[in-house]
Write an enzyme that holds these catalytic residues in place. Structure first.
Site, PDB file in Angstrom:
ATOM      1  N   HIS A 159     136.286 136.376 -13.810  1.00  0.00           N
ATOM      2  CA  HIS A 159     137.276 137.310 -14.333  1.00  0.00           C
ATOM      3  C   HIS A 159     136.932 138.763 -14.036  1.00  0.00           C
ATOM      4  O   HIS A 159     137.763 139.645 -14.248  1.00  0.00           O
ATOM      5  CB  HIS A 159     137.429 137.108 -15.844  1.00  0.00           C
ATOM      6  CG  HIS A 159     138.052 135.795 -16.212  1.00  0.00           C
ATOM      7  ND1 HIS A 159     139.400 135.662 -16.509  1.00  0.00           N
ATOM      8  CD2 HIS A 159     137.522 134.549 -16.318  1.00  0.00           C
ATOM      9  CE1 HIS A 159     139.663 134.391 -16.789  1.00  0.00           C
ATOM     10  NE2 HIS A 159     138.545 133.701 -16.680  1.00  0.00           N
ATOM     11  N   ASP A 368     137.657 147.175 -12.416  1.00  0.00           N
ATOM     12  CA  ASP A 368     138.159 146.143 -13.312  1.00  0.00           C
ATOM     13  C   ASP A 368     138.585 144.924 -12.501  1.00  0.00           C
ATOM     14  O   ASP A 368     139.199 145.078 -11.440  1.00  0.00           O
ATOM     15  CB  ASP A 368     139.358 146.660 -14.106  1.00  0.00           C
ATOM     16  CG  ASP A 368     139.403 146.130 -15.527  1.00  0.00           C
ATOM     17  OD1 ASP A 368     138.766 145.085 -15.786  1.00  0.00           O
ATOM     18  OD2 ASP A 368     140.069 146.746 -16.383  1.00  0.00           O
TER      19      ASP A 368
END
Length: 466
Positions: A159, A368
């Site tokens: 992730h 991110d």
């Protein structure tokens, strides 16, 4: 479809769907996949025990999904979770080698807990099951299960970002960790940038045979497939949140408090990867350049606390409080406060209302994996009067939400000038352009949702399952 076994550091039970942020969408999608395939979700309970026993706590939800959890010792939590996972891997994966702690005991704890996960989950895996492991906490788990005789189809999804090779090699025993990953059949990354970095590492450092077109990695006679699977939000679930009284009240609350100023919002977990100090520097630069516009704009930063036991997280909270105070001290009047810093989380219903009321969103992480706040903000907009998304080009979401330069305004989050310039563009953007950008963005957010992400990964993983 074969039965699905999901393994992650923590297990999200169905009641967690109401928590703030995007976690509810991911939990909901995985629960739906588990329900459809008669599956089980295994992970750490979040609880501490005096001595590890390996005993499993079972909970069966009303929709038929079984969760199975284990408790960990205090030393496990300190070395595996606070240590290697969040003080070594997390900063390194986000390119912050200056914050990365290389402690031998952390590595030992990480290996030990992955062994404990493998020992505990092994009896739960039946022949023909498909196993899906999540995130950086459990990179070696597939190798451990293989050594125990598990020959099921196993996939792993990261992730977070994957850093460039010249950064990742700073990790002691980096080869061993990546070779462990190659025991999975399918590796998933959030976007092509992180995938390409991983493929390059395998080619350069391991000497693996890498097919950049197909994502096939062959090493020591074993082939693993690596692909990008951009995660999305649970669009219908989130839209339903917006139709609640709580969402409408939250939006009205924010609007009534702004006194006709444009509301600009940021919603981020309190983490150094989110670029929050740099964001406030950009806002300060905007007000320095346009002091007359302090009465046109109010910035609301929602930043729930995170990992408060780790020193670097305590420091960033202090930094943010100081910077917000400096801006307000220099720019406030008796009836005007330009920055509101809120150090707590909100339910999704209220976040939806805040998003809709805000005409600008600042989503400016330094790095991110994806960033679902950007997608939630777009989903919450009024099609007849949509807001503007200002997005870091270093978020995984930028690949989807750029829309060939006609979607989000992409910025360099390290540049105060760039942030300030794009705040002015967003503040002055005419309605016609805002609507044109929104119409491109909403197609991606609606169609590339978390259900499609789940279906695509599981379909590819189960392709050759018995």
């Amino acid at each position: 479809m074969p039965r699905l076994v999901v393994i992650s550091n923590r297990v999200a039970v169905p009641k967690a769907r109401g928590v703030a942020g995007a976690q509810g969408g991911l939990a909901g999608a995985l629960n739906a996949a588990l329900k459809a395939n008669g599956g089980i979700w295994f992970g750490w309970s979040g609880q501490e025990c005096d001595e590890f026993s390996g005993s499993i706590n079972y909970v069966k939800s009303s929709d038929g999904v079984t969760t199975a959890t284990i408790d960990l010792e205090h030393q496990d939590i300190e070395e595996y979770y606070n240590g290697y996972a969040n003080s070594t891997l997390w900063p390194l994966l986000h390119y912050r080698i200056d914050l990365t702690q290389y402690e031998r005991e952390f590595g030992k704890g990480y290996e030990r807990v992955n062994e404990r996960f493998a020992d505990s989950v092994l009896p739960l895996i039946d022949k023909g099951d498909v196993v899906w492991v999540h995130d950086y906490h459990l990179m070696p788990l597939g190798e451990r299960l293989r050594s125990m005789g598990v020959d099921n189809r196993m996939g792993f999804f990261l992730h977070t970002p994957w850093p460039p090779t010249n950064l990742f090699v700073s990790l002691p025993y980096h080869e061993r960790l990546v070779k462990a990953l190659l025991h999975y059949d399918l590796l998933g990354f959030q976007c092509d940038t992180w995938l390409d970095s991983f493929l390059h590492y395998c080619w350069k450092e391991l000497g693996a045979e890498v097919d950049y077109e197909t994502g096939e990695i062959t090493l020591d006679g074993r082939t693993t497939l690596a692909r990008a699977y951009p995660i999305g939000i649970d669009y219908e679930f989130f839209i339903a949140k917006g139709n609640t009284g709580e969402a409408r009240q939250a939006g009205q609350r924010l609007l009534s408090s702004t006194r006709h100023r444009t509301a600009m919002i940021g919603v981020d977990r309190l983490d150094y990867s989110k670029g929050l100090p740099e964001r406030l520097d950009g806002i300060s630069r905007f007000f320095d350049r346009h002091p007359d516009r302090v009465r046109d704009l109010v910035f609301i930063q929602i930043a729930p606390p995170s990992r408060e036991d780790i020193g670097s997280y305590q420091k960033i909270r202090e930094t943010l409080e100081q910077k917000a105070g400096q801006i307000n001290g220099a720019r406030s009047d008796v009836d005007v406060v330009p920055v509101r810093y809120v150090n707590k989380g909100y339910p999704q219903e209220e976040l939806f209302g805040f998003y809709r009321a805000a005409k600008i969103a600042l989503v400016t992480p330094l790095r991110d994996g994806m960033n679902l706040v950007a997608k939630e903000y777009i989903a919450a907009q009024d099609p007849d009067d949509p807001g503007v998304l200002i997005l870091s080009r270093f978020a995984g979401a930028a690949q989807q939400l750029d829309c060939d330069g006609q979607g989000a305004l992409l910025i360099n989050p390290h540049s105060s000038d760039d942030i300030a310039h794009n705040i002015r563009l967003a503040l002055d953007m005419p309605l016609e352009e805002r609507k044109a950008r929104y119409e491109k963005l909403i197609v991606s957010v609606r169609e590339e949702n978390v259900q499609r992400w789940t279906e695509n990964f599981i379909s590819d993983l189960a392709e050759d399952a018995a």
